[in-house]
Write a protein that holds these residues in place. Structure first.
Motif, PDB file in Angstrom:
ATOM      1  N   ARG A 104       0.750  -1.227  -0.241  1.00 57.89           N
ATOM      2  CA  ARG A 104       0.141  -0.020  -0.038  1.00 57.89           C
ATOM      3  C   ARG A 104       0.969   1.301  -0.025  1.00 57.89           C
ATOM      4  O   ARG A 104       0.519   2.330   0.684  1.00 57.89           O
ATOM      5  N   ILE A 146       2.570   4.146  -2.407  1.00 61.47           N
ATOM      6  CA  ILE A 146       2.716   4.444  -3.882  1.00 61.47           C
ATOM      7  C   ILE A 146       3.890   4.975  -4.190  1.00 61.47           C
ATOM      8  O   ILE A 146       4.604   6.151  -3.399  1.00 61.47           O
ATOM      9  N   CYS A 147       4.495   4.635  -5.379  1.00 63.95           N
ATOM     10  CA  CYS A 147       5.779   5.092  -5.586  1.00 63.95           C
ATOM     11  C   CYS A 147       5.857   6.243  -6.591  1.00 63.95           C
ATOM     12  O   CYS A 147       6.610   7.063  -6.597  1.00 63.95           O
ATOM     13  N   LEU A 150       2.927   8.640  -8.830  1.00 65.61           N
ATOM     14  CA  LEU A 150       1.707   9.046  -9.255  1.00 65.61           C
ATOM     15  C   LEU A 150       1.711  10.148 -10.357  1.00 65.61           C
ATOM     16  O   LEU A 150       2.399  11.099  -9.963  1.00 65.61           O
ATOM     17  N   LYS A 166      -0.278  12.445 -13.138  1.00 62.17           N
ATOM     18  CA  LYS A 166      -1.685  12.760 -13.992  1.00 62.17           C
ATOM     19  C   LYS A 166      -1.373  14.205 -14.567  1.00 62.17           C
ATOM     20  O   LYS A 166      -1.231  15.215 -13.549  1.00 62.17           O
ATOM     21  N   LEU A 210      -8.949   9.829  -5.490  1.00 60.81           N
ATOM     22  CA  LEU A 210      -8.822   9.093  -4.435  1.00 60.81           C
ATOM     23  C   LEU A 210      -9.238   7.785  -4.519  1.00 60.81           C
ATOM     24  O   LEU A 210      -8.820   6.367  -4.362  1.00 60.81           O
ATOM     25  N   THR A 268       5.317  18.026 -19.149  1.00 60.46           N
ATOM     26  CA  THR A 268       4.135  18.106 -18.068  1.00 60.46           C
ATOM     27  C   THR A 268       3.416  19.482 -18.359  1.00 60.46           C
ATOM     28  O   THR A 268       1.971  19.323 -17.987  1.00 60.46           O
ATOM     29  N   LEU A 305      -3.385  18.657 -12.191  1.00 61.24           N
ATOM     30  CA  LEU A 305      -2.272  17.933 -12.572  1.00 61.24           C
ATOM     31  C   LEU A 305      -1.870  17.356 -10.932  1.00 61.24           C
ATOM     32  O   LEU A 305      -2.125  17.832 -10.077  1.00 61.24           O
ATOM     33  N   VAL A 306      -1.323  15.829 -11.071  1.00 59.17           N
ATOM     34  CA  VAL A 306      -0.976  15.472  -9.795  1.00 59.17           C
ATOM     35  C   VAL A 306       0.421  14.796 -10.148  1.00 59.17           C
ATOM     36  O   VAL A 306       0.458  13.862 -10.908  1.00 59.17           O
ATOM     37  N   THR A 307       1.510  14.957  -9.409  1.00 57.45           N
ATOM     38  CA  THR A 307       2.696  14.172  -9.570  1.00 57.45           C
ATOM     39  C   THR A 307       3.474  13.779  -8.439  1.00 57.45           C
ATOM     40  O   THR A 307       3.560  14.765  -7.432  1.00 57.45           O
ATOM     41  N   MET A 308       3.989  12.507  -8.436  1.00 54.86           N
ATOM     42  CA  MET A 308       4.590  12.242  -7.178  1.00 54.86           C
ATOM     43  C   MET A 308       5.684  11.357  -7.736  1.00 54.86           C
ATOM     44  O   MET A 308       5.339  10.339  -8.248  1.00 54.86           O
ATOM     45  N   GLU A 309       6.876  11.487  -7.268  1.00 52.13           N
ATOM     46  CA  GLU A 309       7.882  10.610  -7.529  1.00 52.13           C
ATOM     47  C   GLU A 309       8.793   9.930  -6.375  1.00 52.13           C
ATOM     48  O   GLU A 309       9.529   9.222  -6.632  1.00 52.13           O
ATOM     49  N   THR A 310       8.136  10.055  -5.185  1.00 53.82           N
ATOM     50  CA  THR A 310       8.866   9.483  -4.111  1.00 53.82           C
ATOM     51  C   THR A 310       7.724   8.511  -3.175  1.00 53.82           C
ATOM     52  O   THR A 310       6.553   8.683  -3.412  1.00 53.82           O
ATOM     53  N   ARG A 311       8.138   7.605  -2.698  1.00 48.55           N
ATOM     54  CA  ARG A 311       7.325   6.559  -1.962  1.00 48.55           C
ATOM     55  C   ARG A 311       6.518   7.129  -0.994  1.00 48.55           C
ATOM     56  O   ARG A 311       7.199   7.748  -0.127  1.00 48.55           O
ATOM     57  N   LEU A 312       5.103   7.016  -0.983  1.00 41.86           N
ATOM     58  CA  LEU A 312       4.396   7.434   0.211  1.00 41.86           C
ATOM     59  C   LEU A 312       3.106   6.543   0.542  1.00 41.86           C
ATOM     60  O   LEU A 312       2.728   5.933  -0.559  1.00 41.86           O
ATOM     61  N   HIS A 313       2.869   6.209   1.547  1.00 46.45           N
ATOM     62  CA  HIS A 313       1.599   5.432   1.945  1.00 46.45           C
ATOM     63  C   HIS A 313       0.431   5.952   1.651  1.00 46.45           C
ATOM     64  O   HIS A 313       0.277   7.234   1.577  1.00 46.45           O
ATOM     65  N   VAL A 314      -0.620   5.044   1.187  1.00 49.71           N
ATOM     66  CA  VAL A 314      -1.702   5.492   0.829  1.00 49.71           C
ATOM     67  C   VAL A 314      -2.669   6.481   1.708  1.00 49.71           C
ATOM     68  O   VAL A 314      -3.094   7.535   1.287  1.00 49.71           O
ATOM     69  N   LEU A 338      -0.903   9.805   1.577  1.00 49.08           N
ATOM     70  CA  LEU A 338      -1.415  10.553   0.315  1.00 49.08           C
ATOM     71  C   LEU A 338      -2.579  11.267   0.581  1.00 49.08           C
ATOM     72  O   LEU A 338      -2.717  12.435   0.136  1.00 49.08           O
ATOM     73  N   GLU A 339      -3.548  10.359   0.990  1.00 43.29           N
ATOM     74  CA  GLU A 339      -5.022  10.942   1.011  1.00 43.29           C
ATOM     75  C   GLU A 339      -4.899  12.516   1.811  1.00 43.29           C
ATOM     76  O   GLU A 339      -5.515  13.374   1.600  1.00 43.29           O
ATOM     77  N   PHE A 347      -2.895  15.131  -0.081  1.00 44.66           N
ATOM     78  CA  PHE A 347      -3.693  15.611  -1.144  1.00 44.66           C
ATOM     79  C   PHE A 347      -4.883  16.386  -0.940  1.00 44.66           C
ATOM     80  O   PHE A 347      -4.639  17.451  -1.661  1.00 44.66           O
TER      81      PHE A 347
END
Lengths: 282, 259
Positions: A230, A232-233, A235, A237, A249, B102, B197-206, B209-210, B213
């Motif tokens: 769980r 996310i590496c 994302l 869009k 979400l 982008t 736009l939403v970009t993320m390049e590093t690991r994060l738990h779901v 993230l919510e 965000f």
């Protein structure tokens, strides 16, 4: 190279069908094509197929001298190429936008997310480290090459075994596979990529794992790379259709469930393949 | 060995003295540069970008024109002195190309391109100083420059970065925090509250993230207020100067709330 747009009857038919939640290949909106994995005779050679989309990935390892600024880490390079074999729209030598996108995403998902432990690739600090080279060839494009390439890449790394090395004083002895069993790579986590396609009509809900026609007719894509824990590496869009945050979400949660299923599938296939290979120690 | 700088200390202060959810100071300057239709110097904390917009005009490369809309061309140039260490970036640098691509795809649904078929809109971005939040500064600057050039947009586009430092969400990261902490960049259209736009390049738990965000979406709305007032001020000053030059009447007061 810009792909030729689909014809107007095709466009209207696909949009009408999607408004009624029907996809041309009979899948549900949130159903992916089941990926099939085939392993080659060598370790680290994988062919991944999502329906008719096919990608080959293989890993090679070489020992080199590390750069002076990072003497304790191995090096991983990813080389991806879409040949004209995949589709008429791709030219050799001139990377199309999609090719650049796939290369960058592969780079982010497999290299920058630290999926593979680079410090374990060090043999002699400052002198000898492993250089892993992942080559990805896209054979056929039937939509969603990105997910296919990512799955092939990470499974190739998991399947690969590096030769066992022994360091005696200043000498480094690399043992052949016939002498000593090769070692698996130290993989921290397995990232899987899931792509959603958005369409201009707001009454059409986003679709997972788009086929070629759906991808051409979509106005935006969202790609999520995540692992079974769980996390996310990546994302991504960019533009496309502006969506409310709750929808995003919701799609992320769909991807989380999917990642677990993909993880189980990969484990099962790797186990089956490994049982099929008999490595006998004489 | 330098001592480790704390991202968030016990008093709730970050490395540059801000609170957890505090955004950096914003500076917007509409001074015109060269032949551009509009240009903006957008300063977000220590990150400074200069955005010039040209267009819509006839497309330079005929083969890339679209028959029913304008194409958007984004070029980014990063000054070698923009980061802490001097580093020259070649034009074909993959990261810069990706950043440009982008920004281009982010603005495609925002600019009303269907009004200008077979044309091209040029966006030139010059990065003068970077201290984190480069993508968001570029997007915000581009929005203002496009609005200043009179190109019709569906809505503003407000971008902000956010991150999570071991369960504490923080907003608007500088370079130090970006190197250390998983972060994402979100660009929203504030009036319809949709995410472009939403970009993320590093690991994060779901779950983390919510949280971040939703916070970033709210922060975008705050930025919108600032950007809108700067644009209104500039338009007001333009209108007043136009009115002073007229021989007939004074500048008419008209409703600024339409913006």
């Amino acid at each position: 190279m810009r792909p030729p747009s689909p014809s107007i009857p095709e466009k209207e038919f696909v949009y009408e069908a999607l408004k009624q939640s029907l996809r041309l290949d009979g899948r549900d909106l949130l159903d992916i094509r089941t990926p099939s994995l085939t392993f080659g005779p060598e370790l680290g050679w994988v062919e991944c197929a999502y329906g008719k989309t096919r990608v080959i990935a293989y890993v090679e390892a070489k020992m080199i001298k590390p750069p002076p600024e990072r003497p304790l880490e191995g090096i991983i390079t990813i080389h991806s190429e879409i040949s004209p074999m995949a589709s008429v729209d791709y030219e050799l030598g001139r990377p199309s936008e999609e090719e650049v996108m796939i290369t960058r995403m592969l780079d982010k998902i497999l290299r920058r997310s630290d999926a593979i432990d680079k410090e374990s690739l060090c043999v002699v600090a400052g002198q000898r480290v492993w250089h892993l080279r992942l080559t990805v060839h896209c054979l056929a494009d039937a939509g969603n090459m990105l997910d296919c390439a990512c799955l092939a890449g990470i499974v190739a790394f998991k399947h690969f075994r590096k030769p066992e090395v022994e360091v005696v004083g200043d000498e480094v002895i690399v043992h052949q596979a016939s002498e000593r069993a090769p070692m698996p790579l130290a993989i921290h986590h397995m990232p899987f990529c899931v792509t959603f396609a958005f369409f201009p009509d707001p009454s059409i809900r986003p679709v997972i794992d788009p086929s070629l026609l759906e991808q051409r007719l979509s106005t935006g894509l969202m790609s999520i790379a995540l692992n079974a824990q769980r996390e996310i590496c990546v994302l991504q869009k960019a533009g496309g259709v502006p969506t409310p945050p709750d929808e995003i979400l919701r799609l992320i949660n769909v991807a989380v469930t999917l990642a677990k299923d993909l993880d189980k599938l990969v484990e099962r296939r790797l186990r089956e393949d490994w049982d099929g290979r008999k490595i006998e120690v004489v | 060995m330098a001592s480790r700088i704390e991202i968030l200390n016990d008093g709730g202060l970050r490395s540059d003295g801000r609170r957890q959810y505090e955004l950096r100071d914003i500076g917007i300057d509409f001074a015109l540069q060269g032949h551009a239709d509009a240009s903006v110097t957008f300063q977000h904390g220590l990150t400074q970008v200069l955005v010039s917009v040209l267009g819509p005009h006839e497309a330079r490369v005929r083969s890339q024109t679209a028959h029913d809309r304008a194409i958007i061309n984004v070029e980014i140039h990063v000054a070698a002195f923009s980061t802490g260490e001097r580093r020259k970036r070649t034009k074909g640098d993959k990261r810069l190309l990706e950043l440009a691509s982008t920004i281009k795809s982010t603005f495609e649904p925002v600019i009303q391109t269907h009004l200008y078929p077979r044309s091209q809109i040029d966006i030139f971005i010059q990065v003068v100083q970077q201290d984190g939040g480069l993508l968001s500064a570029c997007i915000n600057g581009t929005t203002l420059a496009l609005a200043g050039a009179g190109i019709p947009l569906f809505d503003f586009l407000c971008a902000v970065s956010g991150g999570v430092h071991s369960t504490y969400p923080i907003l608007d990261l500088n370079t130090l925090e970006e190197n250390d902490v998983p972060h994402l960049t979100v660009a929203i259209m504030p009036r319809s509250e949709r995410v472009a736009l939403v970009t993320m390049e590093t690991r994060l738990h779901v779950e983390r993230l919510e949280e971040i965000f939703k916070l970033a979406v709210d922060a975008g709305k705050v930025l919108h207020i600032e950007m809108k007032s700067a644009l209104q001020k500039r338009t007001r000053s333009l209108v007043t100067s136009l009115g002073d030059g007229s021989k007939i009447g004074h500048a008419k007061e008209f409703d600024m709330d339409e913006l």
